[in-house]
Design an enzyme around this catalytic site. Structure first.
Site, PDB file in Angstrom:
ATOM      1  N   ASP A 133      17.674 -32.765  30.173  1.00  0.00           N
ATOM      2  CA  ASP A 133      18.141 -31.609  29.417  1.00  0.00           C
ATOM      3  C   ASP A 133      19.343 -32.033  28.573  1.00  0.00           C
ATOM      4  OD1 ASP A 133      16.131 -30.406  30.822  1.00  0.00           O
ATOM      5  OD2 ASP A 133      17.430 -29.127  32.020  1.00  0.00           O
ATOM      6  N   HIS A 161      14.800 -26.823  36.733  1.00  0.00           N
ATOM      7  CA  HIS A 161      14.578 -28.267  36.594  1.00  0.00           C
ATOM      8  C   HIS A 161      15.206 -29.005  37.768  1.00  0.00           C
ATOM      9  CE1 HIS A 161      13.786 -28.329  31.951  1.00  0.00           C
ATOM     10  NE2 HIS A 161      12.741 -27.899  32.639  1.00  0.00           N
ATOM     11  N   SER A 206       7.161 -27.564  32.201  1.00  0.00           N
ATOM     12  CA  SER A 206       8.116 -28.674  32.236  1.00  0.00           C
ATOM     13  C   SER A 206       8.278 -29.314  33.613  1.00  0.00           C
ATOM     14  CB  SER A 206       9.486 -28.222  31.723  1.00  0.00           C
ATOM     15  OG  SER A 206      10.058 -27.275  32.607  1.00  0.00           O
TER      16      SER A 206
END
Length: 140
Positions: free
Chosen positions: A104, A79, A31
């Protein structure tokens, strides 16, 4: 007979290894590509390491890469912060994987942030590929 200096040196080495291990996170997904890849290890500083605050969550900025307790996933997520907003007087973070199309699913509160990936200059500190063994051992 083992000498106390030898025992002390083993104890110091063990402590150093345990502290170092707490500051390394294995990347489990793609990701965040191309910043880092599955199997890479990132060096992190902790928001609370046994009472030591290695960074202040209030200092998180857009662009920082953080490790946080996601309400939507059963493991910590690594992230990037893409926006910071105030909701009812509380600072909240919008976070997204660099390789994901959407942010998210939920805003992240300061108390969910566990760590921040260390940067040197503008570069994230990444150790490529050596985390694959950990992923294999954990069945990921």
């Amino acid at each position: 007979m083992t000498d106390w200096k030898e025992i002390a040196s083993y104890a110091v080495i063990l402590i150093i290894v345990l502290i170092a291990a707490q500051h390394l996170n294995v990347v489990v997904s793609g990701s965040m590509e191309p910043a880092f890849y599955r199997g890479d290890i990132v060096l992190v500083e902790k928001a609370d390491f046994f009472g030591i605050h290695e960074f202040d969550v209030k200092d998180i900025q857009k662009g920082d890469v953080v490790v946080y307790d996601a309400k939507w996933f059963n493991q910590p997520v690594i992230h990037r912060v893409i926006d910071i907003v105030s909701i009812n007087g509380t600072t909240m973070y919008m976070i997204k994987g660099d390789n994901n199309k959407s942010p998210d699913p939920y805003y992240v509160s300061p108390d969910q942030i566990q760590s921040k990936v260390v940067t040197i200059g503008d570069n994230l500190v990444v150790i490529p590929k050596i985390g694959y063994l950990s992923l294999w051992l954990r069945g990921l």
